[in-house]
Design a protein around this motif. Structure first.
Motif, short mmCIF file in Angstrom:
data_model
loop_
_atom_site.label_atom_id
_atom_site.label_comp_id
_atom_site.label_asym_id
_atom_site.label_seq_id
_atom_site.Cartn_x
_atom_site.Cartn_y
_atom_site.Cartn_z
N VAL A 21 60.92 -23.69 68.12
CA VAL A 21 60.60 -23.50 66.71
C VAL A 21 59.92 -22.16 66.47
O VAL A 21 60.13 -21.52 65.43
N TRP A 22 59.12 -21.69 67.39
CA TRP A 22 58.35 -20.46 67.20
C TRP A 22 59.19 -19.20 67.36
O TRP A 22 58.74 -18.10 67.00
N PHE A 23 60.40 -19.30 67.88
CA PHE A 23 61.18 -18.11 68.23
C PHE A 23 61.53 -17.24 67.02
O PHE A 23 61.32 -16.03 67.03
N PRO A 25 60.22 -17.14 63.83
CA PRO A 25 59.10 -16.45 63.16
C PRO A 25 58.54 -15.27 63.96
O PRO A 25 58.18 -14.25 63.38
N ILE A 26 58.48 -15.42 65.27
CA ILE A 26 57.99 -14.31 66.11
C ILE A 26 58.96 -13.13 66.05
O ILE A 26 58.56 -11.97 65.91
N MET A 27 60.25 -13.42 66.14
CA MET A 27 61.28 -12.37 66.10
C MET A 27 61.20 -11.58 64.78
O MET A 27 61.14 -10.35 64.79
N ILE A 28 61.19 -12.30 63.67
CA ILE A 28 61.13 -11.64 62.37
C ILE A 28 59.79 -10.94 62.18
O ILE A 28 59.72 -9.82 61.65
N GLY A 29 58.71 -11.57 62.65
CA GLY A 29 57.39 -10.98 62.54
C GLY A 29 57.27 -9.66 63.28
O GLY A 29 56.68 -8.70 62.77
N LEU A 30 57.83 -9.59 64.47
CA LEU A 30 57.78 -8.33 65.23
C LEU A 30 58.54 -7.22 64.52
O LEU A 30 58.08 -6.07 64.48
N MET A 31 59.69 -7.56 63.97
CA MET A 31 60.46 -6.53 63.25
C MET A 31 59.69 -6.04 62.02
O MET A 31 59.67 -4.84 61.75
N LEU A 32 59.05 -6.95 61.31
CA LEU A 32 58.29 -6.55 60.11
C LEU A 32 57.02 -5.78 60.47
O LEU A 32 56.66 -4.83 59.78
N ILE A 33 56.34 -6.18 61.54
CA ILE A 33 55.14 -5.45 61.97
C ILE A 33 55.51 -4.03 62.39
O ILE A 33 54.81 -3.07 62.07
N GLY A 34 56.62 -3.89 63.12
CA GLY A 34 57.07 -2.55 63.51
C GLY A 34 57.41 -1.69 62.31
O GLY A 34 57.04 -0.51 62.25
N GLY A 63 58.82 0.63 68.98
CA GLY A 63 58.81 -0.25 70.15
C GLY A 63 58.58 -1.70 69.76
O GLY A 63 59.26 -2.60 70.27
N ILE A 64 57.65 -1.94 68.85
CA ILE A 64 57.40 -3.30 68.38
C ILE A 64 58.64 -3.85 67.68
O ILE A 64 59.05 -4.99 67.93
N ALA A 65 59.24 -3.05 66.81
CA ALA A 65 60.44 -3.49 66.11
C ALA A 65 61.60 -3.72 67.09
O ALA A 65 62.37 -4.67 66.95
N PHE A 66 61.70 -2.90 68.12
CA PHE A 66 62.77 -3.01 69.11
C PHE A 66 62.67 -4.33 69.88
O PHE A 66 63.70 -4.95 70.18
N VAL A 67 61.45 -4.75 70.19
CA VAL A 67 61.27 -6.03 70.87
C VAL A 67 61.81 -7.16 69.98
O VAL A 67 62.48 -8.08 70.45
N GLY A 68 61.53 -7.08 68.68
CA GLY A 68 62.07 -8.06 67.75
C GLY A 68 63.58 -8.05 67.72
O GLY A 68 64.23 -9.10 67.70
N PHE A 69 64.17 -6.86 67.71
CA PHE A 69 65.63 -6.77 67.72
C PHE A 69 66.22 -7.27 69.04
O PHE A 69 67.30 -7.87 69.05
N LEU A 70 65.53 -7.05 70.16
CA LEU A 70 66.01 -7.60 71.43
C LEU A 70 66.00 -9.12 71.41
O LEU A 70 66.87 -9.76 72.01
N MET A 71 65.04 -9.70 70.72
CA MET A 71 64.97 -11.15 70.62
C MET A 71 66.18 -11.72 69.87
O MET A 71 66.57 -12.86 70.11
#
Length: 76
Positions: A21-23, A25-34, A63-71
């Motif tokens: 369930v957490w996957f 929100p974390i993915m989108i959150g990382l992209m938005l934070i980046g 880098g933060i956004a890239f981690v989100g995109f990798l997810m």
């Protein structure tokens, strides 16, 4: 005999198991934070979010956004 990896959990139907369930929100959150990091960097005249490291703020933001995109490649 084939080895079954932890990431390759299979449900009874032969399809990969859904993400936790957490996957998403974390993915989108990382992209938005980046994105927010890069926007703050440009809108502050290249002074913030971390003063003194100059253009490395871009590397951190992307880098933060890239981690989100990798997810997104692991999203089912």
């Amino acid at each position: 005999m084939a080895r079954v990896d932890k990431d390759d959990d299979i449900t009874g139907t032969g399809e990969p198991a859904p993400n936790p369930v957490w996957f998403k929100p974390i993915m989108i959150g990382l992209m938005l934070i980046g994105l927010a990091w890069v926007l703050v960097f440009y809108l502050s005249g290249m002074a913030y979010p971390i003063p003194g490291i100059d253009a490395w703020n871009l590397v951190i933001g992307f880098g933060i956004a890239f981690v989100g995109f990798l997810m997104t490649t692991r999203w089912r």
